[in-house]
Design an enzyme around this catalytic site. Sequence first.
Site, short mmCIF file in Angstrom:
data_model
loop_
_atom_site.label_atom_id
_atom_site.label_comp_id
_atom_site.label_asym_id
_atom_site.label_seq_id
_atom_site.Cartn_x
_atom_site.Cartn_y
_atom_site.Cartn_z
CG HIS A 174 -1.60 6.00 -2.19
ND1 HIS A 174 -2.41 5.26 -3.01
CD2 HIS A 174 -2.05 5.80 -0.93
CE1 HIS A 174 -3.32 4.63 -2.26
NE2 HIS A 174 -3.12 4.94 -1.00
CD GLU A 196 -2.40 5.35 2.99
OE1 GLU A 196 -2.93 4.82 3.96
OE2 GLU A 196 -3.02 6.12 2.22
CG HIS A 242 -6.68 2.83 5.85
ND1 HIS A 242 -7.65 2.90 4.89
CD2 HIS A 242 -5.64 3.54 5.36
CE1 HIS A 242 -7.22 3.65 3.87
NE2 HIS A 242 -6.00 4.04 4.12
CG HIS A 262 -1.93 1.05 1.28
ND1 HIS A 262 -2.87 1.14 2.30
CD2 HIS A 262 -2.18 2.12 0.48
CE1 HIS A 262 -3.63 2.20 2.10
NE2 HIS A 262 -3.23 2.81 1.01
CE1 TYR A 290 -8.73 8.71 1.83
CE2 TYR A 290 -6.66 7.86 2.67
CZ TYR A 290 -7.34 8.61 1.75
OH TYR A 290 -6.66 9.28 0.76
CG HIS A 305 -7.58 3.63 -0.72
ND1 HIS A 305 -7.93 4.89 -0.26
CD2 HIS A 305 -6.37 3.36 -0.17
CE1 HIS A 305 -6.95 5.34 0.51
NE2 HIS A 305 -6.00 4.44 0.59
#
Lengths: 351, 351
Positions: free
Chosen positions: A8, A283, A223, A6, A194, A178
């Site tokens: 981004h 993340e 998460h 995960h 989220y 997501h």
Amino acid sequence: MIIDCHGHYTTAPKGLKGFRDWQLAMLEDPGHAGPDPGMAASDDEIRDSLEKNQVRIQRGRGVDLTLFSPRAGGMAHHVGDFRTSEAWTRHCNDLVHRATLLYPDSFAGVCQLPQSPGADPARCIPELVRCVEELGFVGCNLNPDPSDGYWTGRPLTDRQWYPLYEKMVELDVPAMVHTSCSCNPNFHFTGAHYINGDTTAFMQFIEGDLFRDFPTLKFVIPHGGGAVPYHWGRYRGLAQNMGRPPLETLLENVFFDTCVYHQPGIELLLRVVPPENVLFASEIIGAVKGVDPRTGHNYDDTKRYIDAVRDLDPGVRAAIMGGNALRVYGRLRRRLQEQGRLPASDRPAES
Amino acid sequence: MIIDCHGHYTTAPKGLKGFRDWQLAMLEDPGHAGPDPGMAASDDEIRDSLEKNQVRIQRGRGVDLTLFSPRAGGMAHHVGDFRTSEAWTRHCNDLVHRATLLYPDSFAGVCQLPQSPGADPARCIPELVRCVEELGFVGCNLNPDPSDGYWTGRPLTDRQWYPLYEKMVELDVPAMVHTSCSCNPNFHFTGAHYINGDTTAFMQFIEGDLFRDFPTLKFVIPHGGGAVPYHWGRYRGLAQNMGRPPLETLLENVFFDTCVYHQPGIELLLRVVPPENVLFASEIIGAVKGVDPRTGHNYDDTKRYIDAVRDLDPGVRAAIMGGNALRVYGRLRRRLQEQGRLPASDRPAES
């Protein structure tokens, strides 16, 4: 091999914003927006944005590879219409693709989908196919609320999603569920929307018969699964009350990442969810930046929390840190085999 | 004294439904709904509904008193307009009041508020005052989403709520933040909407300056605080990133109940949240009915989970099981003093 499932591209070169600003100006006043600037970013800009950030942190923490997707908050599927979303999505995915070409050992691509409120999810299929077959991506992010905070669409178990799921199964790509930004003032995006999206999706899966219809469809709930592991007893009891199958039957299809930013939360996750359903993730650079003054380490340095759980069997630990991702993301395994980083004979572990 | 701060009258006599059915028929077709049937329930019906259910379970588990409010899912604030909500709310509260008169040792009242989408929250004040001053209630339930699943209103930190908060402070009554049913097909009501409401409210409190303006306003977030304790590190980090005060500053005003239906969840809650902010609750007969086959006990028998936490200091345990409720609910303390169940000199413990 340590795989973060995960991440981004939150540090994309300014050319991406340049295109988006033009798109927004077009929506505002097409006559005055000027010509499409395209997406201008040099390889050096991409390298610079990653070397200083994700790649640096990843190496520093000993993470071998990250499943890398466009910025989740930036997907903003509510903006404009399907065409807006489609053009934006292509640019975002193309940029991630270039990152995976520049750092093939550090990143594998996961795509954004051109969702749009009210648009048939089947319209996302061409972009999914392009990303997987042409760009070598291994997964996608699926927004359970393209309205970005008003939840005006249908649950993930609704048949409207089935054509997309059929294609995901055919391509062997899982989706991370997501949400994106929130335009609802009630929901802070990373602090409420989220987490609510994660919790909501899991409960939808309990209510529906999705995995009877798609026995090999796979979702990762990020998460740490939202509120779900903390309320595992509640969900077990609700499923039982509702005459639904036990939660365990979902665990062939539903997985949780480890983006839980403190030691007790990680320990709960590992205590409650079977370890074969937990995929390492942090993340970075994402929702929670900064150093926890209590530990002296970044909140999102989730590897430290897992390392600090002492009673994990080494095989279980290896599965959480990477093996499970190889099992869930079939195309990732094959990509690593093609790169010679996994033996060609390597088969996914039985769950 | 063991005080359960979260119980609903989920087993109300059928007369309550009779009135509601009439209301719904009036909304559908006023000309054919017939005359207002009022709310017909005899004391015997009320006794019967409680002796067989809440009172029986409560006694069996050794709980001395429950803060008792109308069924949360039944509030359904989205139905009709303010007048609809007002009439329905009065009947629901009156029935709870009668339960508290029949079982003054077992129940203290907590009221529903006549919220309605778009209606000024100040219009709830007369019913709050009636319930507190005339009916002896000690708290209220506040729905953060009167639209029941579409979140079309304003955050709890918005100034529209301030007149209601002023009255709550003046009356010394806390609110439990509690959503109602969900008319959004994305959200299962007890499996998603309740938990999302809890998580959302806490994040709103992080973002706003509500407790600067109301230093003595108190909220209880039910269901163990939604996702919050599991993601405590996330919320600490978000507050830090956003330049907000540390979470601890919220803990003068925000409390969590123990409606978490498994041992690991309760242990996480008690590990993460300071014990003076945790109030015993089980929400019987509520969202999760039935026996957990793994334990042989009801999922919602939260006292067992807390009893099983061995390393709690006896004073801390007593605070969680009742002392904290007496501190948070000032009118409950005074009610118990008037009943002779607490010494008249008893002062709330310092937090």
